[in-house]
Design a protein around this motif. Structure first.
Motif: not given
Length: 217
Positions: A155-173
Motif C-alpha cells: 500500500v502506497g507503492d508506486i511503480v515507475h517506468l524505470s522499474q519495468v524490466k526490459l528484454p535484451a536489446g530493448v530500451e525506453i527512449p
C-alpha cells in the motif's frame, strides 16, 4: 518471417471512388511505405483483417505481409475505422529494415496484482497509469508486450517506468529525457471515501422551505 501473416493484393487504381468500391466489395484499401522501395497501394480482405485486429499482436508485432506472393516485413502504423460501423476504412504499413532500430508502442501486461500485499488489503485500489509504452529496438528484439510484476506491491507503492524490466536489446527512449519522464506506471492507494456533506449543505438541508403567502380575498 513473422508467424503473423496477412495476405494482400496490389492495386493500380487509387482515389476516393476506387476506395469506396473496394469497401463495398468487403476489401480494405491500404498503403505500404518506407525502406528502399516506393510506396505501394494494396488491398486486403476485410473479414480476415478484422479478425486479426481483435488480437493484441496486430498492433505491436512485426507482420509478414504477403503481396501477390512477395513477402515483406512490416509494422502497422495507422488504422482508420468507421465512426460507428464495425469496419476498417484504411491501413498504413511501414516496411521494416532488419538492421535499423525502430520505435513502436507495446502493451503492458500487469501480473500478480491480486496476490500482492496491496491487492489483498481491503479498500486499496491499484491503478494502471499506463497501458502501453514506446520502446526502441532492432526488429529481431521486438517483444509483443512488456510484463510488470506487481506481486510485491505494498500500500502506497508506486511503480515507475524505470522499474519495468526490459528484454535484451530493448530500451525506453523517454527515460533518456530526464527524471521528470520517469512517470508512474502503477499506483497502490486507499480508495476515496465518500465525501462528507459540507456545513453549508447541512445547514441548507435544515432550513424549512419558505411559506407562500396566499392573496387575501
Amino acid at each position: 518471417m513473422s508467424e503473423h501473416v496477412l495476405k494482400a493484393t496490389g492495386r493500380s487504381v487509387e482515389g476516393k471512388g476506387a476506395s469506396r468500391r473496394l469497401r463495398r466489395a468487403a476489401s480494405i484499401p491500404a498503403i505500404v511505405y518506407g525502406g528502399q522501395s516506393a510506396p505501394q497501394p494494396i488491398q486486403l480482405e476485410h473479414e480476415k483483417v478484422w479478425l486479426a485486429s481483435q488480437n493484441e499482436w496486430f498492433y505491436s508485432s512485426i507482420l509478414s505481409l504477403d503481396i501477390d506472393g512477395k513477402v515483406e516485413s512490416v509494422l502497422l502504423r495507422d488504422i482508420q475505422r468507421h465512426p460507428y460501423k464495425q469496419q476498417i476504412m484504411h491501413l498504413d504499413f511501414q516496411r521494416v529494415d532488419a538492421n535499423q532500430a525502430l520505435r513502436v508502442k507495446v502493451p503492458l501486461h500487469f501480473l500478480n496484482q491480486e496476490k500482492s500485499p496491496a491487492g489483498k488489503t481491503a479498500g486499496v485500489v491499484i491503478t494502471h497509469e499506463l497501458n502501453e509504452v514506446e520502446i526502441s529496438c532492432l526488429p529481431k528484439d521486438l517483444p509483443e508486450y512488456l510484463e510488470v510484476d506487481l506481486g510485491s506491491m505494498q500500500v502506497g507503492d508506486i511503480v515507475h517506468l524505470s522499474q519495468v524490466k526490459l528484454p535484451a536489446g530493448v530500451e525506453i527512449p523517454e527515460l533518456k529525457l530526464g527524471k521528470e519522464h520517469d512517470v508512474a506506471v502503477a499506483v497502490a492507494k486507499h480508495g476515496k471515501e465518500e465525501a462528507e456533506p459540507s456545513e453549508a449543505e447541512g445547514e441548507s438541508a435544515d432550513v424549512p422551505a419558505a411559506k407562500v403567502n396566499k392573496d387575501e380575498k
